[in-house]
Design an enzyme around this catalytic site. Structure first.
Site, PDB file in Angstrom:
ATOM      1  N   GLY A  35       0.819  -1.202   0.000  1.00  0.00           N
ATOM      2  CA  GLY A  35       0.000   0.000   0.000  1.00  0.00           C
ATOM      3  C   GLY A  35       0.855   1.255   0.000  1.00  0.00           C
ATOM      4  CG  ASP A  39       3.268   8.940  -9.950  1.00  0.00           C
ATOM      5  OD1 ASP A  39       2.081   8.671  -9.652  1.00  0.00           O
ATOM      6  OD2 ASP A  39       3.645  10.076 -10.306  1.00  0.00           O
ATOM      7  CG  HIS A  41       3.462   1.221  -5.443  1.00  0.00           C
ATOM      8  ND1 HIS A  41       3.687   2.254  -4.566  1.00  0.00           N
ATOM      9  CD2 HIS A  41       4.022   0.125  -4.889  1.00  0.00           C
ATOM     10  CE1 HIS A  41       4.331   1.799  -3.512  1.00  0.00           C
ATOM     11  NE2 HIS A  41       4.567   0.510  -3.682  1.00  0.00           N
ATOM     12  CG  MET A 189       8.897   8.109  -7.195  1.00  0.00           C
ATOM     13  SD  MET A 189       7.378   8.126  -8.170  1.00  0.00           S
ATOM     14  CE  MET A 189       7.556   9.719  -8.980  1.00  0.00           C
TER      15      MET A 189
END
Length: 283
Positions: A35, A39, A41, A189
Site C-alpha cells: 500500500g 507513481d 507502484h 520513489m
C-alpha cells in the site's frame, strides 16, 4: 468514471475471484504491494497490464519483514488513496487480507532463502527481512496463482531473492523486474520518502548522484576501489550514515573487483536522519 476493482479479504473469496478472472484462459499478473501507493507502484500496474489480461494487486503490510525496532506501526496506510489509484488503472482485483487471514492461529511454516538473500547487503543490516519477504511472497504466489508477478528494481536484492525462490520451488510464476521510477531530481520513489523533512528531502538525491558518479568512473576505466570510494565520500559528506555502497554482480550479487567480471550493479543503503533509503543502478 472507472468501476472500482473487486476487493477480497479471505482466501476462499480470493480463490473464487481468481478462478473467475481465469475464465476463457486469461493470463493473470500479480503486483504485490504494502500500500501507500505512488507513481512507482502505478508503473508496476501498467507493466502488469502489458503482460496479462487480468491484474491483481495485493495490499498487505507484512509484519514478519519488520524487526521490533522498525516502522511497522507507523508505516503509511492510505487505503482510500490507494483504491482511487487502482480504480483509475482499471485493476481487476485487490487482495487485502488482514494479519489473521495471512497468518492464522497456529501458523508455523517459514521460507528461509539463501543465495542472493545472504549476499551481505540488506541481510547484513536486516537479518530478519528476507525470511519474512520470501514467506509472504510464497504465500501470495500460491494464493493468487498468477502467471507473472511484477516487482520494482528499486528493491534489487529482493527482486533477486523472489526470482530465485520462484524458480527453486517450481511455483510456475515468471517474476519480472520493472525499472525504478524517480522524482525529477533523481530520488527513487518510495513510500518511506514521506518521513523525510524538507531539508532531508533536498539532500536525499545525493544517493543517486553518488551512484552515477561511481558508475561514470567505472565505465571510464578508473581504478575500481577509487571509483567506488568517490561515491561513498559524496554520501557521507552530505550527512548520511552509510550502511553499504557496493558494486556487485547483477545476477548473483556476488562481490566483484572489476567491471570485467560481469554485469555490474551498484547498490546503496544509508540513513538520513531517521529515514533509511535504498537504491541501485546498473553500470
Amino acid at each position: 468514471m472507472s468501476r472500482s476493482p473487486m476487493v477480497v479479504r479471505t482466501v476462499p473469496a480470493l480463490r473464487r475471484a481468481v478462478e473467475a478472472l481465469r475464465a476463457r484462459k486469461a493470463a493473470v499478473a500479480l503486483v504485490p504491494t504494502m500500500g501507500a501507493l505512488h507513481d512507482g507502484h502505478v508503473s508496476l500496474v501498467r507493466l502488469a497490464r502489458q503482460r496479462a489480461q487480468k491484474v491483481v494487486v495485493s495490499i498487505f503490510v507484512n509484519p514478519t519483514q519488520f524487526a521490533p525496532s522498525e516502522d511497522f506501526g507507523s508505516y503509511p496506510r492510505t487505503w482510500k488513496a490507494d483504491l482511487a489509484k487502482l480504480t483509475a488503472e482499471k485493476v481487476d482485483l485487490i487482495w487485502n487480507p488482514d494479519v489473521k487471514a495471512m497468518y492464522p492461529e497456529g501458523f508455523a511454516t517459514r521460507i528461509v532463502p539463501e543465495g542472493p538473500a545472504t549476499a551481505g547487503l540488506e541481510d547484513r543490516f536486516r537479518p530478519h527481512f528476507f525470511g519474512g519477504v520470501a514467506t509472504v511472497v510464497g504465500k501470495l504466489f500460491t494464493q493468487c496463482r498468477p502467471d507473472v508477478a511484477i516487482f520494482g528494481e528499486k528493491d534489487f536484492q529482493q527482486l533477486r531473492v523472489v526470482t530465485q525462490m520462484a524458480v527453486d520451488l517450481d511455483l510456475g510464476v515468471k517474476v519480472i523486474g520493472s525499472r525504478t521510477v524517480r522524482e525529477r531530481d533523481g530520488l527513487a520513489m518510495s513510500s518511506r520518502n514521506v518521513y523525510l523533512s524538507a531539508e532531508e528531502r533536498q539532500t536525499a538525491p545525493t544517493l543517486y548522484r553518488a551512484m552515477k558518479e561511481s558508475a561514470k568512473r567505472l565505465k571510464a576505466g578508473e581504478d575500481f576501489a577509487a571509483a567506488m570510494a568517490a561515491g561513498r565520500d559524496l554520501i557521507t559528506a552530505a550527512g548520511f550514515a552509510l550502511d553499504y555502497f557496493e558494486a556487485r554482480h547483477a545476477a548473483t550479487l556476488a562481490p566483484i573487483a572489476s567491471v570485467k567480471e560481469g554485469p555490474v550493479r551498484i547498490l546503496v543503503a544509508a540513513k538520513l536522519g531517521t529515514t533509511r533509503l535504498i537504491d541501485n543502478i546498473g553500470v
